[in-house]
Design a protein around this motif. Sequence first.
Motif, PDB file in Angstrom:
ATOM      1  N   ARG A   1       0.830  -1.268   0.252  1.00  0.00           N
ATOM      2  CA  ARG A   1       0.310  -0.501   0.329  1.00  0.00           C
ATOM      3  C   ARG A   1       1.318   1.449  -0.131  1.00  0.00           C
ATOM      4  NH1 ARG A   1      -5.244  -1.703  -0.234  1.00  0.00           N
ATOM      5  NH2 ARG A   1      -6.003  -0.055   0.295  1.00  0.00           N
ATOM      6  N   VAL A   2       0.553   2.052  -0.881  1.00  0.00           N
ATOM      7  CA  VAL A   2       1.483   3.374  -1.393  1.00  0.00           C
ATOM      8  C   VAL A   2       0.125   4.730  -1.377  1.00  0.00           C
ATOM      9  CG1 VAL A   2       2.872   4.587  -2.617  1.00  0.00           C
ATOM     10  CG2 VAL A   2       2.852   2.252  -2.854  1.00  0.00           C
ATOM     11  N   GLU A   3       0.880   5.069   0.353  1.00  0.00           N
ATOM     12  CA  GLU A   3      -0.476   6.405   0.823  1.00  0.00           C
ATOM     13  C   GLU A   3      -1.801   5.831   1.033  1.00  0.00           C
ATOM     14  OE1 GLU A   3       0.698   9.441   1.975  1.00  0.00           O
ATOM     15  OE2 GLU A   3       2.982   9.019   0.581  1.00  0.00           O
ATOM     16  N   GLY A   4      -1.720   4.266   1.224  1.00  0.00           N
ATOM     17  CA  GLY A   4      -3.219   3.460   1.681  1.00  0.00           C
ATOM     18  C   GLY A   4      -3.423   3.621   0.311  1.00  0.00           C
ATOM     19  N   LYS A   5      -3.127   3.425  -0.780  1.00  0.00           N
ATOM     20  CA  LYS A   5      -4.086   2.877  -1.521  1.00  0.00           C
ATOM     21  C   LYS A   5      -3.020   1.337  -2.355  1.00  0.00           C
ATOM     22  CE  LYS A   5      -5.291   7.154  -3.782  1.00  0.00           C
ATOM     23  NZ  LYS A   5      -4.615   8.615  -4.461  1.00  0.00           N
ATOM     24  N   PRO A   6      -3.795   0.604  -2.932  1.00  0.00           N
ATOM     25  CA  PRO A   6      -2.731  -0.681  -2.974  1.00  0.00           C
ATOM     26  C   PRO A   6      -2.006  -0.677  -4.928  1.00  0.00           C
ATOM     27  CG  PRO A   6      -5.154  -0.923  -4.209  1.00  0.00           C
ATOM     28  CD  PRO A   6      -5.127   0.780  -2.703  1.00  0.00           C
ATOM     29  N   ALA A   7      -0.598  -1.403  -4.457  1.00  0.00           N
ATOM     30  CA  ALA A   7       0.061  -1.086  -5.445  1.00  0.00           C
ATOM     31  C   ALA A   7       0.557  -2.611  -5.371  1.00  0.00           C
ATOM     32  CB  ALA A   7       0.953   0.515  -5.805  1.00  0.00           C
ATOM     33  N   PHE A   8       1.313  -2.192  -6.480  1.00  0.00           N
ATOM     34  CA  PHE A   8       2.300  -3.692  -6.796  1.00  0.00           C
ATOM     35  C   PHE A   8       3.591  -3.695  -7.272  1.00  0.00           C
ATOM     36  CE2 PHE A   8      -2.430  -4.795  -7.273  1.00  0.00           C
ATOM     37  CZ  PHE A   8      -2.646  -5.474  -6.700  1.00  0.00           C
ATOM     38  N   LEU A   9       4.405  -4.757  -6.510  1.00  0.00           N
ATOM     39  CA  LEU A   9       6.079  -4.936  -7.109  1.00  0.00           C
ATOM     40  C   LEU A   9       6.640  -6.161  -7.142  1.00  0.00           C
ATOM     41  CD1 LEU A   9       8.195  -3.029  -6.913  1.00  0.00           C
ATOM     42  CD2 LEU A   9       8.779  -3.562  -4.122  1.00  0.00           C
ATOM     43  N   PRO A  10       6.623  -6.106  -7.980  1.00  0.00           N
ATOM     44  CA  PRO A  10       8.204  -8.211  -7.847  1.00  0.00           C
ATOM     45  C   PRO A  10       7.920  -8.061  -6.415  1.00  0.00           C
ATOM     46  CG  PRO A  10       8.914  -6.851 -10.081  1.00  0.00           C
ATOM     47  CD  PRO A  10       7.478  -5.388  -8.883  1.00  0.00           C
ATOM     48  N   GLN A  11       7.987  -9.772  -5.814  1.00  0.00           N
ATOM     49  CA  GLN A  11       7.952 -10.081  -4.340  1.00  0.00           C
ATOM     50  C   GLN A  11       9.300 -10.113  -4.253  1.00  0.00           C
ATOM     51  OE1 GLN A  11       5.334 -11.614  -2.546  1.00  0.00           O
ATOM     52  NE2 GLN A  11       7.132 -11.155  -1.600  1.00  0.00           N
ATOM     53  N   GLU A  12      10.280 -10.497  -4.729  1.00  0.00           N
ATOM     54  CA  GLU A  12      11.501 -10.619  -4.525  1.00  0.00           C
ATOM     55  C   GLU A  12      12.232  -8.840  -4.676  1.00  0.00           C
ATOM     56  OE1 GLU A  12      11.806 -10.059  -8.362  1.00  0.00           O
ATOM     57  OE2 GLU A  12      10.891 -10.969  -7.053  1.00  0.00           O
ATOM     58  N   ARG A  13      11.444  -8.074  -4.519  1.00  0.00           N
ATOM     59  CA  ARG A  13      12.347  -6.595  -4.562  1.00  0.00           C
ATOM     60  C   ARG A  13      11.523  -5.674  -3.710  1.00  0.00           C
ATOM     61  NH1 ARG A  13      16.445  -6.477  -8.065  1.00  0.00           N
ATOM     62  NH2 ARG A  13      16.092  -7.225 -10.079  1.00  0.00           N
ATOM     63  N   VAL A  14      10.789  -6.388  -2.592  1.00  0.00           N
ATOM     64  CA  VAL A  14      10.172  -5.992  -1.465  1.00  0.00           C
ATOM     65  C   VAL A  14      10.744  -5.297  -0.117  1.00  0.00           C
ATOM     66  CG1 VAL A  14       8.548  -6.627   0.242  1.00  0.00           C
ATOM     67  CG2 VAL A  14       8.022  -7.019  -1.796  1.00  0.00           C
ATOM     68  N   SER A  15      11.655  -6.573   0.068  1.00  0.00           N
ATOM     69  CA  SER A  15      12.816  -6.059   0.883  1.00  0.00           C
ATOM     70  C   SER A  15      13.172  -4.543   0.587  1.00  0.00           C
ATOM     71  CB  SER A  15      14.098  -6.714   1.023  1.00  0.00           C
ATOM     72  OG  SER A  15      14.744  -7.400   0.003  1.00  0.00           O
ATOM     73  N   GLU A  16      14.317  -4.287  -0.598  1.00  0.00           N
ATOM     74  CA  GLU A  16      14.327  -3.664  -0.981  1.00  0.00           C
ATOM     75  C   GLU A  16      13.603  -1.827  -0.834  1.00  0.00           C
ATOM     76  OE1 GLU A  16      16.629  -3.664  -5.990  1.00  0.00           O
ATOM     77  OE2 GLU A  16      15.925  -5.403  -5.025  1.00  0.00           O
ATOM     78  N   LEU A  17      11.616  -2.660  -1.324  1.00  0.00           N
ATOM     79  CA  LEU A  17      11.701  -0.755  -1.119  1.00  0.00           C
ATOM     80  C   LEU A  17      11.331  -0.147   0.629  1.00  0.00           C
ATOM     81  CD1 LEU A  17       9.357   1.333  -2.452  1.00  0.00           C
ATOM     82  CD2 LEU A  17       7.555  -1.173  -1.255  1.00  0.00           C
ATOM     83  N   GLU A  18      11.137  -1.950   1.014  1.00  0.00           N
ATOM     84  CA  GLU A  18      10.808  -1.589   2.630  1.00  0.00           C
ATOM     85  C   GLU A  18      12.132  -0.885   3.391  1.00  0.00           C
ATOM     86  OE1 GLU A  18       9.374  -4.499   6.444  1.00  0.00           O
ATOM     87  OE2 GLU A  18      10.465  -4.999   4.912  1.00  0.00           O
ATOM     88  N   ASN A  19      13.374  -0.474   2.336  1.00  0.00           N
ATOM     89  CA  ASN A  19      15.101  -0.323   3.242  1.00  0.00           C
ATOM     90  C   ASN A  19      15.472   0.089   2.121  1.00  0.00           C
ATOM     91  OD1 ASN A  19      14.275  -1.353   6.319  1.00  0.00           O
ATOM     92  ND2 ASN A  19      14.578  -3.180   5.288  1.00  0.00           N
ATOM     93  N   PRO A  20      15.175   0.941   1.905  1.00  0.00           N
ATOM     94  CA  PRO A  20      15.675   1.419   0.557  1.00  0.00           C
ATOM     95  C   PRO A  20      16.972   2.662   0.791  1.00  0.00           C
ATOM     96  CG  PRO A  20      14.007   3.112   0.401  1.00  0.00           C
ATOM     97  CD  PRO A  20      13.792   1.583   1.554  1.00  0.00           C
ATOM     98  N   PRO A  21      18.354   2.666   0.434  1.00  0.00           N
ATOM     99  CA  PRO A  21      18.894   3.027   0.640  1.00  0.00           C
ATOM    100  C   PRO A  21      18.634   5.154   0.685  1.00  0.00           C
ATOM    101  CG  PRO A  21      19.765   2.848  -1.410  1.00  0.00           C
ATOM    102  CD  PRO A  21      18.286   2.413  -0.666  1.00  0.00           C
ATOM    103  N   GLU A  22      19.157   5.844   1.650  1.00  0.00           N
ATOM    104  CA  GLU A  22      19.130   7.422   1.726  1.00  0.00           C
ATOM    105  C   GLU A  22      19.223   7.933   0.386  1.00  0.00           C
ATOM    106  OE1 GLU A  22      17.135   9.214   3.795  1.00  0.00           O
ATOM    107  OE2 GLU A  22      16.642   7.361   4.964  1.00  0.00           O
TER     108      GLU A  22
END
Length: 373
Positions: free
Chosen positions: A251-272
Amino acid sequence: MLEVDRAQVMAYRIAVQGLHREEKDAAKLAVFDLGVQDSSRDTAVHALVARLAAPITGEAFTQDERFALVWSHRGAQHFHRREDLPELTRSLVPIDEADAMARMGWNRKMVEAAAIPAVETLFIAARAMRKAIPKPTSKGDASTAVTKLIPEGLTYYCRGCQVVHILEQLFRVSSLHGGIRLEPDATPAVLAPLEGRKPVSTKPDLAAATAVVRRYLHVNGPGTRGDAAGFAGTTAGTVKHTWPDDLAEVRVEGKPAFLPQERVSELENPPEPDLVRLLPSWDPLLQARDRAILVPDRARQKEVWRMLGNPGVVLADGEIAGIWRAKAVGRKRLDFDISPFEALPPAARAAAGDEAERIATARGFAEVRVTWS
């Protein structure tokens, strides 16, 4: 379910698109998984200047045989890895009539009026291009030759040239199917046969089309079917048939969106995203269709995405923080006018000046002048 805000999405996209400038080889950049859009203002070279750790010149890139310039997504010209062109071409074969008609873009009404099915129209033009362009040919001459080989309904009278041409969008979207590329650095445009081109294929390839959607969601995700359809130049209904089955919902700003499963950890902890870059118009970062994520303020969206003549943008600390334009003064100097949306700190202004020098060097200018509006 992972919930993220737009700042986290921006940080993810900045990292995955190589804007931390950790890669030396252009061919290894993830943005080439989709292609890098180009224009007469050297936008592809500017995009690489923003991403490559090693210095680059425009000539060195455009003459790199690993890449080819073609009309691809939405009929826009992109640089792609040559090795990717067979799958790319298969991905652009329409899966049905609605898909084909959507790809006709602003020529859709004219194609409808011709009363020829859109799929058939596409391949009539592709075969004509293959026959009419056996060697490097100026765009004007190529258009004239192709026009003679297609039904009258697929042509129009061009007031500027005062001659009859093939419909422009049809010309573009059929070119890769006809095995045609563009010559880099040629003004006016020159078309040429692709080396080792295969016969025209009319068979849809759902796997190849699905790969484009997946790559879009990797590079510009998280996103929706509508976002992916907008990038590909088709409809959300078409994308239902090419929607990958290995996606994670977030969920991005409360709205559903999609990402390849193996990229979730990169979205969860991206570099500054603590960097400053001058990105060109049509940069891969600006190709995401969820513009409210990129630039939340609607008035500023209108400054970034114009009807004609889009500016470049200033990327600073994870935000699109302004716009810029450059103008050559003679053969030695490139002048930059940078307009931040809000005052930038001295360190960011200095970094923007350094980025201007990198762009000027890539374009062969010895001198740079930066003014701030």
